[in-house]
Design a protein around this motif. Sequence first.
Motif, PDB file in Angstrom:
ATOM      1  N   TRP A  79     124.325  39.239 -25.967  1.00  0.00           N
ATOM      2  CA  TRP A  79     124.862  37.958 -26.413  1.00  0.00           C
ATOM      3  C   TRP A  79     125.430  38.085 -27.826  1.00  0.00           C
ATOM      4  CZ3 TRP A  79     126.557  34.166 -23.793  1.00  0.00           C
ATOM      5  CH2 TRP A  79     127.011  33.038 -24.488  1.00  0.00           C
ATOM      6  N   ILE A  80     126.519  37.371 -28.083  1.00  0.00           N
ATOM      7  CA  ILE A  80     127.145  37.387 -29.411  1.00  0.00           C
ATOM      8  C   ILE A  80     126.633  36.148 -30.150  1.00  0.00           C
ATOM      9  CG2 ILE A  80     129.364  37.285 -30.636  1.00  0.00           C
ATOM     10  CD1 ILE A  80     130.617  38.624 -28.076  1.00  0.00           C
ATOM     11  N   GLU A  81     125.840  36.399 -31.202  1.00  0.00           N
ATOM     12  CA  GLU A  81     125.048  35.325 -31.820  1.00  0.00           C
ATOM     13  C   GLU A  81     125.868  34.133 -32.296  1.00  0.00           C
ATOM     14  OE1 GLU A  81     121.977  34.730 -31.548  1.00  0.00           O
ATOM     15  OE2 GLU A  81     121.656  36.657 -30.518  1.00  0.00           O
ATOM     16  N   GLU A  82     127.114  34.385 -32.766  1.00  0.00           N
ATOM     17  CA  GLU A  82     127.884  33.265 -33.334  1.00  0.00           C
ATOM     18  C   GLU A  82     128.371  32.283 -32.259  1.00  0.00           C
ATOM     19  OE1 GLU A  82     130.228  36.460 -34.268  1.00  0.00           O
ATOM     20  OE2 GLU A  82     132.157  35.573 -33.690  1.00  0.00           O
ATOM     21  N   LEU A  83     128.259  32.654 -30.990  1.00  0.00           N
ATOM     22  CA  LEU A  83     128.781  31.794 -29.920  1.00  0.00           C
ATOM     23  C   LEU A  83     127.732  30.802 -29.436  1.00  0.00           C
ATOM     24  CD1 LEU A  83     130.677  34.444 -27.746  1.00  0.00           C
ATOM     25  CD2 LEU A  83     131.617  32.944 -29.514  1.00  0.00           C
ATOM     26  N   LYS A  84     128.230  29.661 -28.993  1.00  0.00           N
ATOM     27  CA  LYS A  84     127.356  28.640 -28.425  1.00  0.00           C
ATOM     28  C   LYS A  84     126.820  29.160 -27.081  1.00  0.00           C
ATOM     29  CE  LYS A  84     127.396  23.740 -27.481  1.00  0.00           C
ATOM     30  NZ  LYS A  84     127.971  22.979 -26.396  1.00  0.00           N
ATOM     31  N   PRO A  85     125.502  29.022 -26.830  1.00  0.00           N
ATOM     32  CA  PRO A  85     124.948  29.574 -25.592  1.00  0.00           C
ATOM     33  C   PRO A  85     125.565  28.951 -24.340  1.00  0.00           C
ATOM     34  CG  PRO A  85     123.202  28.788 -27.061  1.00  0.00           C
ATOM     35  CD  PRO A  85     124.500  28.336 -27.648  1.00  0.00           C
ATOM     36  N   ALA A  86     125.450  29.697 -23.220  1.00  0.00           N
ATOM     37  CA  ALA A  86     125.915  29.181 -21.927  1.00  0.00           C
ATOM     38  C   ALA A  86     125.008  28.022 -21.497  1.00  0.00           C
ATOM     39  CB  ALA A  86     125.865  30.296 -20.892  1.00  0.00           C
ATOM     40  N   ASP A  87     125.481  27.228 -20.551  1.00  0.00           N
ATOM     41  CA  ASP A  87     124.665  26.114 -20.048  1.00  0.00           C
ATOM     42  C   ASP A  87     123.458  26.625 -19.259  1.00  0.00           C
ATOM     43  OD1 ASP A  87     126.395  23.937 -20.945  1.00  0.00           O
ATOM     44  OD2 ASP A  87     127.834  24.760 -19.500  1.00  0.00           O
ATOM     45  N   HIS A  88     123.641  27.731 -18.556  1.00  0.00           N
ATOM     46  CA  HIS A  88     122.562  28.321 -17.743  1.00  0.00           C
ATOM     47  C   HIS A  88     122.615  29.827 -17.855  1.00  0.00           C
ATOM     48  CE1 HIS A  88     122.138  24.424 -15.727  1.00  0.00           C
ATOM     49  NE2 HIS A  88     123.460  24.416 -15.652  1.00  0.00           N
ATOM     50  N   GLU A  89     121.490  30.448 -17.466  1.00  0.00           N
ATOM     51  CA  GLU A  89     121.455  31.912 -17.399  1.00  0.00           C
ATOM     52  C   GLU A  89     120.764  32.292 -16.093  1.00  0.00           C
ATOM     53  OE1 GLU A  89     120.009  33.892 -20.966  1.00  0.00           O
ATOM     54  OE2 GLU A  89     119.321  35.600 -19.755  1.00  0.00           O
ATOM     55  N   ILE A  90     121.308  33.306 -15.406  1.00  0.00           N
ATOM     56  CA  ILE A  90     120.679  33.768 -14.166  1.00  0.00           C
ATOM     57  C   ILE A  90     120.397  35.266 -14.272  1.00  0.00           C
ATOM     58  CG2 ILE A  90     121.656  32.028 -12.594  1.00  0.00           C
ATOM     59  CD1 ILE A  90     123.840  34.116 -11.857  1.00  0.00           C
ATOM     60  N   GLN A  91     119.452  35.722 -13.471  1.00  0.00           N
ATOM     61  CA  GLN A  91     119.147  37.162 -13.431  1.00  0.00           C
ATOM     62  C   GLN A  91     119.568  37.767 -12.098  1.00  0.00           C
ATOM     63  OE1 GLN A  91     118.249  38.556 -16.218  1.00  0.00           O
ATOM     64  NE2 GLN A  91     118.062  36.529 -17.190  1.00  0.00           N
ATOM     65  N   SER A  92     119.985  36.937 -11.151  1.00  0.00           N
ATOM     66  CA  SER A  92     120.491  37.443  -9.868  1.00  0.00           C
ATOM     67  C   SER A  92     121.457  36.411  -9.314  1.00  0.00           C
ATOM     68  CB  SER A  92     119.345  37.659  -8.875  1.00  0.00           C
ATOM     69  OG  SER A  92     118.899  36.410  -8.364  1.00  0.00           O
ATOM     70  N   LEU A  93     122.397  36.852  -8.467  1.00  0.00           N
ATOM     71  CA  LEU A  93     123.389  35.926  -7.908  1.00  0.00           C
ATOM     72  C   LEU A  93     122.757  34.828  -7.046  1.00  0.00           C
ATOM     73  CD1 LEU A  93     126.291  38.409  -7.110  1.00  0.00           C
ATOM     74  CD2 LEU A  93     126.296  36.581  -8.827  1.00  0.00           C
ATOM     75  N   PRO A  94     121.759  35.150  -6.185  1.00  0.00           N
ATOM     76  CA  PRO A  94     121.190  34.079  -5.346  1.00  0.00           C
ATOM     77  C   PRO A  94     120.559  32.936  -6.150  1.00  0.00           C
ATOM     78  CG  PRO A  94     120.654  36.226  -4.417  1.00  0.00           C
ATOM     79  CD  PRO A  94     121.266  36.487  -5.757  1.00  0.00           C
ATOM     80  N   GLU A  95     120.213  33.189  -7.434  1.00  0.00           N
ATOM     81  CA  GLU A  95     119.671  32.105  -8.255  1.00  0.00           C
ATOM     82  C   GLU A  95     120.671  30.954  -8.395  1.00  0.00           C
ATOM     83  OE1 GLU A  95     117.942  32.982 -12.154  1.00  0.00           O
ATOM     84  OE2 GLU A  95     117.491  34.980 -11.360  1.00  0.00           O
ATOM     85  N   LEU A  96     121.945  31.238  -8.207  1.00  0.00           N
ATOM     86  CA  LEU A  96     122.968  30.186  -8.294  1.00  0.00           C
ATOM     87  C   LEU A  96     122.722  29.091  -7.262  1.00  0.00           C
ATOM     88  CD1 LEU A  96     126.351  32.082  -8.589  1.00  0.00           C
ATOM     89  CD2 LEU A  96     125.329  30.560 -10.287  1.00  0.00           C
ATOM     90  N   LEU A  97     122.149  29.479  -6.136  1.00  0.00           N
ATOM     91  CA  LEU A  97     121.922  28.517  -5.051  1.00  0.00           C
ATOM     92  C   LEU A  97     120.923  27.441  -5.467  1.00  0.00           C
ATOM     93  CD1 LEU A  97     121.834  31.054  -2.082  1.00  0.00           C
ATOM     94  CD2 LEU A  97     123.760  29.664  -2.869  1.00  0.00           C
ATOM     95  N   HIS A  98     120.073  27.766  -6.446  1.00  0.00           N
ATOM     96  CA  HIS A  98     119.116  26.771  -6.933  1.00  0.00           C
ATOM     97  C   HIS A  98     119.701  25.915  -8.040  1.00  0.00           C
ATOM     98  CE1 HIS A  98     116.270  28.933  -4.531  1.00  0.00           C
ATOM     99  NE2 HIS A  98     116.538  30.048  -5.171  1.00  0.00           N
TER     100      HIS A  98
END
Length: 219
Positions: free
Chosen positions: A198-217
């Motif tokens: 992660w680039i510290e100066e940037l605003k964080p993402a809305d979500h973070e996932i560790q695997s693609l199927p997590e998107l389904l949740h």
Amino acid sequence: MVQAVLFDLDETLLDRSRSVRLFLQDQHARWPGAWAHVPVETLQARFWELDAFGYVHKSIVYRQLLEEFDVRELSAESLIDEYYSRCNRFAQGFPGLVETLATLRERGLKLGIVTNGLTEMQSLGISVLGLTDLVDAVLISEAEGLRKPDPALFHLAAERLGVPANRCLFVGDHPRNDIDGARQAGMKTVWFPNSVAWIEELKPADHEIQSLPELLHLL
Ligand SMILES: [Mg+2]
């Protein structure tokens, strides 16, 4: 409500580490005389270090490899051509890739891919991964004349899908090119950290996932 999900390709859908390793195995085997004194594992490891997740130009990577390993029979140019034309024949997806995209589509979401790269190479990767018929739009920087993180490319992707940008969710691994670019275009963002930190100066993402199927949740 989210109506469309857009994805980066490399290190988001396509597992570049596994794909490049397989490609290098093939490249090593194609020129057995030239690489005879370099074990394939050594070539793979050094390529990966020099390549910096794909952000170093291949002319620099291959020139360095040939010099370090004192390979005289091959030219950097021919190896680079092979990389561009053959690497994505070995494209490997992250676990759950096809199932996740198929399920999102069944739920009525539009899907798209937005990638920086060469048209022929990236199209081949998308096809080898079995995604051609699973997505509604593919935008490749070379073909579009725009590159991430330019918000114009994200806006164009939303337009192709017929969905307003603020109803799009963008999934990517690169903090600046993917997450910050999509956010500036008004999209919701999901960071899938597979490469650069992660680039510290940037605003964080809305979500973070560790695997693609997590998107389904998430959706
Ligand atoms: Mg990427």
